[in-house]
Write a protein that holds these residues in place. Structure first.
Motif, mmCIF file in Angstrom:
data_model
loop_
_atom_site.group_PDB
_atom_site.id
_atom_site.type_symbol
_atom_site.label_atom_id
_atom_site.label_comp_id
_atom_site.label_asym_id
_atom_site.label_seq_id
_atom_site.Cartn_x
_atom_site.Cartn_y
_atom_site.Cartn_z
ATOM 1 N N TRP A 1 3.999 -3.406 7.417
ATOM 2 C CA TRP A 1 5.021 -4.198 6.732
ATOM 3 C C TRP A 1 4.799 -4.269 5.220
ATOM 4 C CZ3 TRP A 1 5.300 -9.247 4.460
ATOM 5 C CH2 TRP A 1 6.627 -9.711 4.299
ATOM 6 N N MET A 2 3.668 -3.738 4.783
ATOM 7 C CA MET A 2 3.321 -3.986 3.378
ATOM 8 C C MET A 2 2.695 -2.764 2.736
ATOM 9 S SD MET A 2 0.969 -7.091 2.065
ATOM 10 C CE MET A 2 0.254 -7.138 0.441
ATOM 11 N N GLU A 3 3.176 -2.470 1.547
ATOM 12 C CA GLU A 3 2.464 -1.519 0.683
ATOM 13 C C GLU A 3 1.928 -2.335 -0.497
ATOM 14 O OE1 GLU A 3 5.719 -0.316 1.804
ATOM 15 O OE2 GLU A 3 4.668 0.684 3.406
ATOM 16 N N ILE A 4 2.757 -2.451 -1.562
ATOM 17 C CA ILE A 4 2.271 -3.256 -2.706
ATOM 18 C C ILE A 4 2.523 -4.753 -2.473
ATOM 19 C CG2 ILE A 4 2.477 -1.392 -4.382
ATOM 20 C CD1 ILE A 4 5.095 -2.679 -5.352
ATOM 21 N N GLY A 5 3.413 -5.063 -1.498
ATOM 22 C CA GLY A 5 3.735 -6.466 -1.211
ATOM 23 C C GLY A 5 5.156 -6.805 -1.616
ATOM 24 N N HIS A 6 5.880 -7.497 -0.710
ATOM 25 C CA HIS A 6 7.245 -7.941 -1.040
ATOM 26 C C HIS A 6 7.196 -9.170 -1.932
ATOM 27 C CE1 HIS A 6 7.656 -5.934 2.912
ATOM 28 N NE2 HIS A 6 8.897 -5.671 2.587
ATOM 29 N N THR A 7 6.427 -10.161 -1.427
ATOM 30 C CA THR A 7 6.400 -11.485 -2.043
ATOM 31 C C THR A 7 5.083 -12.144 -1.658
ATOM 32 O OG1 THR A 7 7.591 -13.571 -2.177
ATOM 33 C CG2 THR A 7 7.630 -12.501 -0.046
ATOM 34 N N ASP A 8 4.595 -13.072 -2.471
ATOM 35 C CA ASP A 8 3.223 -13.567 -2.271
ATOM 36 C C ASP A 8 3.076 -14.644 -1.205
ATOM 37 O OD1 ASP A 8 2.099 -11.853 -4.211
ATOM 38 O OD2 ASP A 8 2.876 -13.148 -5.800
ATOM 39 N N PHE B 1 5.490 -3.051 14.304
ATOM 40 C CA PHE B 1 5.074 -3.682 13.048
ATOM 41 C C PHE B 1 3.584 -3.995 13.091
ATOM 42 C CE2 PHE B 1 9.539 -5.391 12.779
ATOM 43 C CZ PHE B 1 9.822 -4.971 11.492
ATOM 44 N N ILE B 2 2.966 -3.936 11.927
ATOM 45 C CA ILE B 2 1.648 -4.565 11.775
ATOM 46 C C ILE B 2 1.640 -5.293 10.434
ATOM 47 C CG2 ILE B 2 0.578 -2.468 10.787
ATOM 48 C CD1 ILE B 2 -2.036 -3.380 12.214
ATOM 49 N N ASN B 3 1.024 -6.482 10.424
ATOM 50 C CA ASN B 3 0.890 -7.264 9.186
ATOM 51 C C ASN B 3 2.261 -7.740 8.690
ATOM 52 O OD1 ASN B 3 -0.745 -8.460 7.257
ATOM 53 N ND2 ASN B 3 -0.710 -6.690 5.885
ATOM 54 N N ALA B 4 3.144 -8.083 9.634
ATOM 55 C CA ALA B 4 4.524 -8.379 9.249
ATOM 56 C C ALA B 4 4.811 -9.872 9.135
ATOM 57 C CB ALA B 4 5.499 -7.764 10.255
ATOM 58 N N GLU B 5 5.586 -10.208 8.119
ATOM 59 C CA GLU B 5 6.166 -11.530 7.902
ATOM 60 C C GLU B 5 5.197 -12.675 8.229
ATOM 61 O OE1 GLU B 5 8.878 -12.289 6.410
ATOM 62 O OE2 GLU B 5 10.320 -10.646 6.589
ATOM 63 N N GLU B 6 5.447 -13.443 9.287
ATOM 64 C CA GLU B 6 4.677 -14.668 9.537
ATOM 65 C C GLU B 6 3.188 -14.396 9.750
ATOM 66 O OE1 GLU B 6 7.552 -13.928 10.953
ATOM 67 O OE2 GLU B 6 8.923 -15.596 10.632
ATOM 68 N N TYR B 7 2.844 -13.150 10.135
ATOM 69 C CA TYR B 7 1.438 -12.828 10.393
ATOM 70 C C TYR B 7 0.823 -12.005 9.268
ATOM 71 C CZ TYR B 7 2.797 -14.362 15.050
ATOM 72 O OH TYR B 7 3.268 -15.097 16.105
ATOM 73 N N ASN B 8 1.550 -11.869 8.174
ATOM 74 C CA ASN B 8 1.042 -11.075 7.052
ATOM 75 C C ASN B 8 -0.142 -11.785 6.399
ATOM 76 O OD1 ASN B 8 1.193 -10.659 3.859
ATOM 77 N ND2 ASN B 8 1.614 -8.754 4.917
ATOM 78 N N THR C 1 -5.410 6.111 14.068
ATOM 79 C CA THR C 1 -5.548 5.317 15.298
ATOM 80 C C THR C 1 -4.276 5.392 16.141
ATOM 81 O OG1 THR C 1 -6.973 3.797 14.081
ATOM 82 C CG2 THR C 1 -6.141 3.026 16.197
ATOM 83 N N VAL C 2 -3.124 5.179 15.501
ATOM 84 C CA VAL C 2 -1.865 5.071 16.270
ATOM 85 C C VAL C 2 -1.199 6.438 16.470
ATOM 86 C CG1 VAL C 2 0.408 3.928 16.352
ATOM 87 C CG2 VAL C 2 -1.541 2.720 15.387
ATOM 88 N N LYS C 3 -1.407 7.360 15.537
ATOM 89 C CA LYS C 3 -0.744 8.678 15.569
ATOM 90 C C LYS C 3 0.763 8.529 15.822
ATOM 91 C CE LYS C 3 -4.839 11.252 17.069
ATOM 92 N NZ LYS C 3 -5.747 10.100 17.238
ATOM 93 N N PRO C 4 1.425 7.815 14.948
ATOM 94 C CA PRO C 4 2.860 7.548 15.169
ATOM 95 C C PRO C 4 3.710 8.781 14.888
ATOM 96 C CG PRO C 4 2.202 6.723 13.027
ATOM 97 C CD PRO C 4 0.957 7.241 13.672
ATOM 98 N N GLU C 5 4.896 8.775 15.482
ATOM 99 C CA GLU C 5 5.832 9.863 15.211
ATOM 100 C C GLU C 5 6.304 9.788 13.753
ATOM 101 O OE1 GLU C 5 8.174 11.361 18.268
ATOM 102 O OE2 GLU C 5 10.049 11.106 17.168
ATOM 103 N N VAL C 6 6.671 8.583 13.341
ATOM 104 C CA VAL C 6 7.115 8.352 11.956
ATOM 105 C C VAL C 6 6.382 7.118 11.438
ATOM 106 C CG1 VAL C 6 9.089 7.806 10.450
ATOM 107 C CG2 VAL C 6 9.426 9.265 12.466
ATOM 108 N N VAL C 7 5.914 7.171 10.205
ATOM 109 C CA VAL C 7 5.427 5.952 9.570
ATOM 110 C C VAL C 7 6.487 5.534 8.567
ATOM 111 C CG1 VAL C 7 4.047 7.129 7.758
ATOM 112 C CG2 VAL C 7 3.480 4.795 8.436
ATOM 113 N N TRP C 8 6.896 4.266 8.653
ATOM 114 C CA TRP C 8 7.977 3.769 7.802
ATOM 115 C C TRP C 8 7.415 3.029 6.606
ATOM 116 C CZ3 TRP C 8 13.126 4.791 8.115
ATOM 117 C CH2 TRP C 8 13.540 5.480 9.268
ATOM 118 N N VAL C 9 7.787 3.481 5.421
ATOM 119 C CA VAL C 9 7.395 2.806 4.187
ATOM 120 C C VAL C 9 8.376 1.664 3.977
ATOM 121 C CG1 VAL C 9 7.167 3.067 1.690
ATOM 122 C CG2 VAL C 9 6.415 4.913 3.228
#
Ligand SMILES: [Zn+2]
Length: 660
Positions: free
Chosen positions: A82-89, A40-47, A136-144
């Motif tokens: 963890w975020m594209e347009i945003g879950h909640t503010d 995760f990056i930018n997820a939940e409590e650290y968003n 930077t990360v070159k991940p196998e899968v990026v999850w939307v």
């Protein structure tokens, strides 16, 4: 052989504990057979809202350290921003220079970080930031993330986006110049206009398809060889944005179509409740997806403790998801705030224990298209056909309750996008009836045996098609608005003559139907004093009708009187069938050239001494898939339509049986 892929979703915080957490995660994955980690990056409590590259810097450094250790140990790394347009503010705001168009609900309330997915300024930022993460990360899968949706954005009303960009699109579609208030009035208000509803739904449908193409293009241009996975939510919510499932899957795809289906339980509940929702939602989403999708469902704990979920229940959720035809599973089971994995929860052992069985299921090579059973027609454009819309919630489709209901007492069923059937048992619930033309409905009732409930019967009445069920009138009577109290069978059901069941609120709204010749009445409804009230269940040559509107969890519908009448009808329909006939023991029937594969999910709290099924499929040989993943020939007894497979089935567990 391809193996079941366990994917751990986890956040590693860049701080003094970073090295310990990385080592903890590597050790966990090695010990318990996790071959993929989704960071995760930018997820939940650290968003921090729309994260800048500078804010991402320490997180990316930590990710690269983690990736090095993970890949050295044969564990692939994926990325879960963890975020594209945003879950909640959650009180976050846009940063200086972020001149983005915020999402706006139909009352004009705006998000503070949640943006409109069509905004070009946000898109320019997102493309740049996402590309930076990918390169930077070159991940196998990026999850939307599942903020890829138009509804459920914190304090904004459900109903999509009504920002200036969207208002312009609605007006262009209609050739009008409505303000937001005028448009809302024609959407939900007293002046409701079907053309306005259709324009709004069409734009929502196009918005999400185009938004998927945009993300797919960003990933393609980054050129890191990364695949895209999409997380989705409940089937009915996505129906209300008229999701074009194939366009979304194709727009994101970089070759593979990877999907995380939502499993409907962040907090442990009873196995029966859970399977009711699984059958209502997860199986429907799977049906809407392209058949060649790779499925890694979402196993998530809403908060992270064994009070929220025991290891035994976690294991049950994995085992009972196999009817979706899995490639693996994603696990968000340890604190977002970053404690690494927690040994004392016992999750690792529970998952390692079930892995050989999951690999055994994969080795059967089943395709989701091989699923069979009572056919349940669904349509991703069902909301276009819904009438009487006074508020957004009126759009919520109820036809998925057919799968929830039939599945809950073990009737093998299949959601299907087909409209034409021949020689099948077909369940027609609620608004599903309005997705058929008059001609298609005539063919449906002529060529098949139809299980229909009160909600669909009311649709037939509105369209002047009651002759299909040999009826002349149908009237909805809200529950507990009259003295209607109970229902009584005319014959014997389950060995009890004149069997009774309640008709109060937990049965749902009653539909009073008057029949013509051609319908046999199987039960009658009565008032509290025993005074006759109306017809109960009716059976015609090609249908059985249960006269209640089934649009939520109606406990009285599970009474053995009602279930028994329906089972008797299925057995005497003359079409192929299979069911467990036991509440909370679900049954999924796959049929291909290799024979019949049946998955039986025991969602009860009791152990089954053997697997009992009712079916007219003749059986010569039976095999059971063992916990070691190997098929073993097993003894069975078949007397008439009663099939008994001599294999125990523990509570909260799943058996896979191959019949030839
Ligand atoms: Zn918008």
């Amino acid at each position: 052989m391809e193996e079941f892929l366990h994917c751990l979703r986890i956040q590693i915080v860049p701080d003094v504990e970073e090295e310990n957490r990385i080592n903890n995660i590597v050790a966990f994955c090695k010990e318990y057979g996790f071959k993929n980690v989704m960071l995760f990056i930018n997820a939940e409590e650290y968003n921090v809202g729309h994260m800048t590259k500078e804010e991402a810097e320490p997180w990316l450094k930590t990710m690269l350290r983690a990736k090095k250790k993970l890949t050295e140990n044969g564990i692939s790394v994926s990325l879960n921003p963890w975020m594209e347009i945003g879950h909640t503010d959650r009180c976050r705001t846009l940063k200086a220079g972020q001149n983005f168009t915020l999402m706006e609900d139909y009352n004009g309330k705006k998000g503070t970080t949640t943006v409109c997915p069509l905004d070009e300024n946000w898109r320019a930022y997102f493309a740049d930031f996402y590309t930076h993460l990918l390169k930077t990360v070159k991940p196998e899968v990026v999850w939307v993330e599942d903020d890829f949706r138009l509804h459920n954005h914190g304090k904004l009303e459900y109903g999509g986006c009504f920002c200036p960009i969207h208002m312009k699109l609605y007006n262009e579609k209609l050739g009008t110049n409505y303000s937001r208030e005028e448009f809302k009035d024609r959407l939900f208000g007293k002046n409701a206009d079907d053309a306005v509803k259709r324009a709004w739904l069409s734009v929502s449908r196009e918005t999400m398809a185009e938004y998927a193409r945009f993300i797919g293009d960003v990933v393609k241009k980054a050129d890191t060889g990364t695949q895209v996975g999409l997380m989705s939510s409940a089937a009915d919510s996505h129906s209300m944005e008229a999701r074009d499932w194939h366009a979304v899957a194709n727009g994101l795809s970089q070759g593979k179509k990877i999907h995380r289906i939502h499993l409907p339980c962040y907090v442990e509940r009873t196995g029966k409740d859970y399977m009711f929702e699984f059958n209502r939602s997860s199986m429907a989403v799977r049906t809407f997806l392209p058949n060649d999708s790779m499925i890694y469902p979402e196993l998530e704990n809403g908060a992270f403790s064994t009070f929220i979920k025991d290891a035994r229940f976690l294991q049950f959720q994995v085992g009972s998801a196999i009817p979706l035809i899995l490639s693996g599973m994603t696990y968000d089971i340890y604190d977002f705030v970053g404690n690494g994995t927690i040994a004392e929860h016992g999750y690792g052992e529970a998952l390692r224990d079930i892995t050989p069985y999951l690999n055994g299921v994969m080795s059967l090579g089943l395709s989701f298209a091989d699923l069979t059973g009572v056919q349940i027609p669904i349509d991703e454009k069902t909301v276009f056909n819904r009438k009487h819309i006074g508020r957004f919630e009126d759009l919520r489709p109820e036809e998925f309750f057919a799968g929830a209901y039939l599945g809950s007492y073990g009737v093998a069923y299949k959601y299907t996008k087909e409209k034409r059937f021949c020689g099948e048992n077909v369940a027609l619930f609620g608004g599903a009836a309005d997705n058929f033309t008059d001609g298609e409905l005539a063919d449906l009732f002529r060529d098949n045996f139809v299980l229909i409930e009160g909600g669909a019967a009311l649709r037939l009445a509105e369209r002047g098609l009651l002759s299909l069920i040999s009826a002349k009138s149908a009237e909805r009577i809200p529950y507990e608005s009259t003295l209607l109290s109970y229902e009584q069978s005319r014959g014997e059901v389950g060995g009890i003559a004149k069997r009774r069941t309640s008709s109060f609120g937990k049965a749902g709204d009653y539909v009073k139907i008057e029949y013509e010749n051609g319908a046999e009445i199987l039960s009658d409804a009565f008032e509290n004093t025993g005074k006759y009230f109306g017809n109960g269940v009716a059976r015609g040559k090609n249908f059985i009708l249960n006269p209640y509107v089934m649009d939520y969890f109606q406990g009285e519908q599970f009474n053995p009187m009602r279930v028994g009448l329906l089972q008797n009808a299925i057995e005497s329909s003359g079409n192929e069938y299979m069911f467990s006939g036991r509440a909370g023991v679900c049954c999924y029937h796959y049929k291909n050239s290799g024979g019949h594969t049946v998955m039986i999910v025991n969602a009860t709290v009791g152990k089954l001494p053997c697997i009992s099924l009712k079916t007219n499929v003749p059986v010569r040989e039976a095999y059971v898939l063992g916990r070691d993943g190997a098929l073993k020939k097993t003894q069975f007894e078949q007397n008439g339509n009663a099939l008994k497979i001599l294999c125990e089935l523990e509570y909260l567990s799943t058996a896979t049986v191959v019949l030839k």
